[in-house]
Design a protein around this motif. Structure first.
Motif, PDB file in Angstrom:
ATOM      1  N   ARG A  25      -6.734  -1.765  -7.458  1.00  0.00           N
ATOM      2  CA  ARG A  25      -7.998  -1.364  -6.842  1.00  0.00           C
ATOM      3  C   ARG A  25      -7.799  -1.060  -5.357  1.00  0.00           C
ATOM      4  O   ARG A  25      -8.310  -0.062  -4.835  1.00  0.00           O
ATOM      5  CB  ARG A  25      -9.026  -2.490  -7.047  1.00  0.00           C
ATOM      6  CG  ARG A  25     -10.394  -2.297  -6.418  1.00  0.00           C
ATOM      7  CD  ARG A  25     -10.520  -2.904  -5.023  1.00  0.00           C
ATOM      8  NE  ARG A  25      -9.914  -4.206  -4.964  1.00  0.00           N
ATOM      9  CZ  ARG A  25      -9.386  -4.709  -3.845  1.00  0.00           C
ATOM     10  NH1 ARG A  25      -9.391  -3.999  -2.721  1.00  0.00           N
ATOM     11  NH2 ARG A  25      -8.845  -5.908  -3.837  1.00  0.00           N
ATOM     12  N   MET A  26      -7.035  -1.893  -4.672  1.00  0.00           N
ATOM     13  CA  MET A  26      -6.789  -1.697  -3.242  1.00  0.00           C
ATOM     14  C   MET A  26      -6.083  -0.367  -2.982  1.00  0.00           C
ATOM     15  O   MET A  26      -6.476   0.397  -2.080  1.00  0.00           O
ATOM     16  CB  MET A  26      -5.938  -2.855  -2.716  1.00  0.00           C
ATOM     17  CG  MET A  26      -5.446  -2.685  -1.290  1.00  0.00           C
ATOM     18  SD  MET A  26      -4.282  -3.984  -0.789  1.00  0.00           S
ATOM     19  CE  MET A  26      -2.824  -3.545  -1.749  1.00  0.00           C
TER      20      MET A  26
ATOM     21  N   GLU B  36      -8.377   2.603  -3.361  1.00  0.00           N
ATOM     22  CA  GLU B  36      -9.317   2.744  -2.249  1.00  0.00           C
ATOM     23  C   GLU B  36      -8.622   3.305  -1.014  1.00  0.00           C
ATOM     24  O   GLU B  36      -9.185   4.134  -0.296  1.00  0.00           O
ATOM     25  CB  GLU B  36      -9.987   1.403  -1.959  1.00  0.00           C
ATOM     26  CG  GLU B  36     -10.943   0.946  -3.064  1.00  0.00           C
ATOM     27  CD  GLU B  36     -11.638  -0.362  -2.731  1.00  0.00           C
ATOM     28  OE1 GLU B  36     -11.774  -0.688  -1.535  1.00  0.00           O
ATOM     29  OE2 GLU B  36     -12.043  -1.062  -3.680  1.00  0.00           O
ATOM     30  N   TYR B  37      -7.399   2.867  -0.737  1.00  0.00           N
ATOM     31  CA  TYR B  37      -6.650   3.441   0.382  1.00  0.00           C
ATOM     32  C   TYR B  37      -6.388   4.932   0.147  1.00  0.00           C
ATOM     33  O   TYR B  37      -6.482   5.749   1.070  1.00  0.00           O
ATOM     34  CB  TYR B  37      -5.324   2.704   0.578  1.00  0.00           C
ATOM     35  CG  TYR B  37      -5.384   1.560   1.563  1.00  0.00           C
ATOM     36  CD1 TYR B  37      -5.235   1.779   2.931  1.00  0.00           C
ATOM     37  CD2 TYR B  37      -5.583   0.260   1.126  1.00  0.00           C
ATOM     38  CE1 TYR B  37      -5.279   0.730   3.840  1.00  0.00           C
ATOM     39  CE2 TYR B  37      -5.626  -0.805   2.021  1.00  0.00           C
ATOM     40  CZ  TYR B  37      -5.480  -0.563   3.376  1.00  0.00           C
ATOM     41  OH  TYR B  37      -5.531  -1.598   4.270  1.00  0.00           O
TER      42      TYR B  37
ATOM     43  N   ARG C 165      -3.724  -5.478  -6.925  1.00  0.00           N
ATOM     44  CA  ARG C 165      -3.536  -4.444  -5.907  1.00  0.00           C
ATOM     45  C   ARG C 165      -3.956  -3.047  -6.360  1.00  0.00           C
ATOM     46  O   ARG C 165      -4.091  -2.155  -5.517  1.00  0.00           O
ATOM     47  CB  ARG C 165      -2.081  -4.401  -5.465  1.00  0.00           C
ATOM     48  CG  ARG C 165      -1.111  -3.871  -6.522  1.00  0.00           C
ATOM     49  CD  ARG C 165       0.279  -3.713  -5.960  1.00  0.00           C
ATOM     50  NE  ARG C 165       1.140  -3.006  -6.910  1.00  0.00           N
ATOM     51  CZ  ARG C 165       2.346  -2.553  -6.605  1.00  0.00           C
ATOM     52  NH1 ARG C 165       2.829  -2.714  -5.390  1.00  0.00           N
ATOM     53  NH2 ARG C 165       3.070  -1.918  -7.506  1.00  0.00           N
TER      54      ARG C 165
ATOM     55  N   CYS D  61      -5.010   0.844  10.661  1.00  0.00           N
ATOM     56  CA  CYS D  61      -5.220  -0.215   9.667  1.00  0.00           C
ATOM     57  C   CYS D  61      -5.242  -1.564  10.390  1.00  0.00           C
ATOM     58  O   CYS D  61      -4.247  -1.941  11.017  1.00  0.00           O
ATOM     59  CB  CYS D  61      -4.113  -0.178   8.628  1.00  0.00           C
ATOM     60  SG  CYS D  61      -3.975   1.414   7.776  1.00  0.00           S
TER      61      CYS D  61
ATOM     62  N   VAL E  39     -11.352  -2.277   3.067  1.00  0.00           N
ATOM     63  CA  VAL E  39     -10.650  -2.327   1.785  1.00  0.00           C
ATOM     64  C   VAL E  39     -10.064  -3.729   1.635  1.00  0.00           C
ATOM     65  O   VAL E  39      -9.157  -4.113   2.387  1.00  0.00           O
ATOM     66  CB  VAL E  39      -9.523  -1.276   1.707  1.00  0.00           C
ATOM     67  CG1 VAL E  39      -8.761  -1.427   0.395  1.00  0.00           C
ATOM     68  CG2 VAL E  39     -10.085   0.134   1.843  1.00  0.00           C
ATOM     69  N   ASP E  40     -10.595  -4.489   0.701  1.00  0.00           N
ATOM     70  CA  ASP E  40     -10.107  -5.852   0.491  1.00  0.00           C
ATOM     71  C   ASP E  40      -8.645  -5.847   0.046  1.00  0.00           C
ATOM     72  O   ASP E  40      -8.204  -4.967  -0.700  1.00  0.00           O
ATOM     73  CB  ASP E  40     -10.939  -6.565  -0.578  1.00  0.00           C
ATOM     74  CG  ASP E  40     -12.302  -7.020  -0.056  1.00  0.00           C
ATOM     75  OD1 ASP E  40     -12.426  -7.227   1.164  1.00  0.00           O
ATOM     76  OD2 ASP E  40     -13.230  -7.173  -0.873  1.00  0.00           O
ATOM     77  N   ASN E  41      -7.906  -6.861   0.499  1.00  0.00           N
ATOM     78  CA  ASN E  41      -6.503  -6.999   0.121  1.00  0.00           C
ATOM     79  C   ASN E  41      -6.354  -7.214  -1.385  1.00  0.00           C
ATOM     80  O   ASN E  41      -7.248  -7.754  -2.048  1.00  0.00           O
ATOM     81  CB  ASN E  41      -5.863  -8.174   0.854  1.00  0.00           C
ATOM     82  CG  ASN E  41      -5.616  -7.875   2.322  1.00  0.00           C
ATOM     83  OD1 ASN E  41      -5.696  -6.726   2.753  1.00  0.00           O
ATOM     84  ND2 ASN E  41      -5.297  -8.901   3.100  1.00  0.00           N
ATOM     85  N   GLY E  42      -5.209  -6.818  -1.901  1.00  0.00           N
ATOM     86  CA  GLY E  42      -4.853  -7.072  -3.294  1.00  0.00           C
ATOM     87  C   GLY E  42      -3.375  -7.394  -3.380  1.00  0.00           C
ATOM     88  O   GLY E  42      -2.607  -7.092  -2.470  1.00  0.00           O
TER      89      GLY E  42
ATOM     90  N   CYS F  77      -9.085  -4.869   6.597  1.00  0.00           N
ATOM     91  CA  CYS F  77      -8.776  -5.566   5.355  1.00  0.00           C
ATOM     92  C   CYS F  77      -9.782  -6.660   5.041  1.00  0.00           C
ATOM     93  O   CYS F  77      -9.650  -7.335   4.017  1.00  0.00           O
ATOM     94  CB  CYS F  77      -7.369  -6.158   5.423  1.00  0.00           C
ATOM     95  SG  CYS F  77      -7.238  -7.569   6.548  1.00  0.00           S
TER      96      CYS F  77
ATOM     97  N   VAL G 119       0.838  -1.212   0.000  1.00  0.00           N
ATOM     98  CA  VAL G 119       0.000   0.000   0.000  1.00  0.00           C
ATOM     99  C   VAL G 119       0.867   1.254   0.000  1.00  0.00           C
ATOM    100  O   VAL G 119       0.679   2.161  -0.818  1.00  0.00           O
ATOM    101  CB  VAL G 119      -0.952  -0.015   1.220  1.00  0.00           C
ATOM    102  CG1 VAL G 119      -1.650   1.331   1.367  1.00  0.00           C
ATOM    103  CG2 VAL G 119      -1.987  -1.127   1.077  1.00  0.00           C
TER     104      VAL G 119
END
Length: 394
Positions: free
Chosen positions: A374-375, A378-379, A372, A135, A186-189, A166, A26
């Motif tokens: 998308r992740m 979102e972060y 990742r 987080c 926020v789902d992991n990627g 997550c 991230v």
């Protein structure tokens, strides 16, 4: 041109673990976008965990972030089984932390453990007024020790502005602690450029290194040696699986997963270990997964959205997991959920191998949701939202 948003991450330190891998992805991704300028303050410069001593400067995430231009400093402590309590910080360390926070616009904490430092700063009236986004990466706050109480205290004192979980299971588990704080999921990627299947089957370099035949079944297990991960269940499942598939091989990776660990040796002695490869911490996990037919997870508690399942699936291995955290949701359609029983786990591994073509085809079709990009987007939105809230309040 607008000035990049300054974001500081507070972390216990750099050592092996899924949450630290994920958060490094991230931070590195956000820093590379240019809209935010990230830095990290680590409480510890080394860690004694899972029968290993891990030094910050040797950690691959540390090296990668430094190479990407992310500034990293440390308070010089040693991380252990328990996080550092508010009373554990010296005046010098508090001054250094206060300066780092004052230089940021938004503060992230990697899990709730670093909140002991923020409480200490608040007690000393040295905590700059900055939004703090915690987080979260567990689904069992009760196993966080004193840190969950620090989170509750941080919420009560209005130090903690918001939380990013997550997994849905994490958000639900921490909801009573977070009160009326803002909550995000926020789902992991994962980095799909690293985790990808082999182009051809056969002559795999890792199998060649370990002396594993091309046609042998390989089960990969990526976990630290900890009760949460339940390595005993994994090895009991190995014993059950070998009765049906005697030529299979089992690759164990993670902190404490070496023959220098006497507790692991005791467990191996009960199952027969001639086909078990205990490799410890590895920097080449994509190669591990590409060499495997199955990526196994036998965790008993605490998991939220295990990265090993996503990484293995993206690399061509079939994920087989116990029902912990969001694991069942993550592997829906691309893997198997098994009861916590050695015979059931072994049977699931055999099914995964038998139906591997179907599962890997489904995982290939699902790669878009595993990535990742998308992740990170979102972060970025969550962090920017809380910068805006601070300006409105001011």
């Amino acid at each position: 041109m607008s000035v990049p948003l300054r974001v500081l991450t507070l972390t216990e330190g750099f050592f092996a673990g899924g949450a630290r891998i994920l958060h490094s992805e991230v931070v590195g991704g956000l820093h590379a976008r240019g809209e935010q300028h990230h830095s990290i303050l680590a409480i510890a410069s080394r860690a004694r965990r899972d029968s290993t001593v891990q030094h910050m400067a040797a950690d691959p995430r540390y090296r990668a972030l430094r190479a990407a231009g992310v500034a990293i400093t440390s308070l010089g402590k040693t991380a252990g089984a328990a996080p550092h309590a508010p009373h554990a910080f010296s005046s010098r360390q508090l001054r250094a932390a206060s300066r780092a926070i004052a230089a940021a616009d938004v503060v992230l904490t990697l899990k709730e453990q670093p909140l002991g430092l923020l409480l200490a700063l608040d007690d000393a009236m040295m905590l700059p007024a900055r939004p703090v986004v915690t987080c979260l990466h567990r689904s069992d706050p009760e196993h966080s020790g004193d840190a969950v109480a620090w989170l509750a205290d941080g919420v009560r004192r209005r130090i903690v502005t918001a939380a990013v979980s997550c997994a849905r299971s994490t958000d639900a588990a921490y909801a009573p602690v977070l009160g009326d704080s803002r909550r995000h999921v926020v789902d992991n990627g994962i980095d799909l450029s690293r985790f990808r299947p082999s182009i051809t089957r056969g002559d795999d370099p890792l199998r060649r290194e370990l002396g594993i035949p091309d046609d042998a079944v390989v089960i990969a297990y990526a976990a630290r040696f900890d009760a949460m991960k339940d390595p005993e269940l994994f090895l009991r499942s190995v014993a059950a699986h070998r009765r049906a598939v005697p030529d299979a091989h089992y690759v164990m990776c993670g902190a404490g997963m070496t023959r220098d660990n006497p507790r692991l040796l005791e467990m191996l002695a009960t199952v027969g270990d001639d086909h078990v490869h205990a490799l410890g911490i590895r920097d080449d996990m994509p190669a591990i997964y590409r060499a495997a037919d199955v990526v196994a997870l036998t965790s008993a508690f605490g998991e939220a959205a295990p990265l090993c399942l996503l990484e293995g699936a993206a690399s061509g291995a079939v994920p087989v997991t116990t029902d912990v955290g969001d694991a069942a949701r993550l592997v829906a359609g691309i893997g198997i959920v098994t009861p916590r029983d050695p015979d059931a786990v072994a049977a699931a591994w055999r099914r995964a191998v038998d139906e591997r073509r179907v599962f890997t085809g489904a995982a290939l079709a699902a790669r878009g949701r595993l990535g990742r990009d998308r992740m990170i987007a979102e972060y970025a939105a969550v962090i920017a939202e809380h910068r805006g809230r601070l300006r409105i309040a001011a």
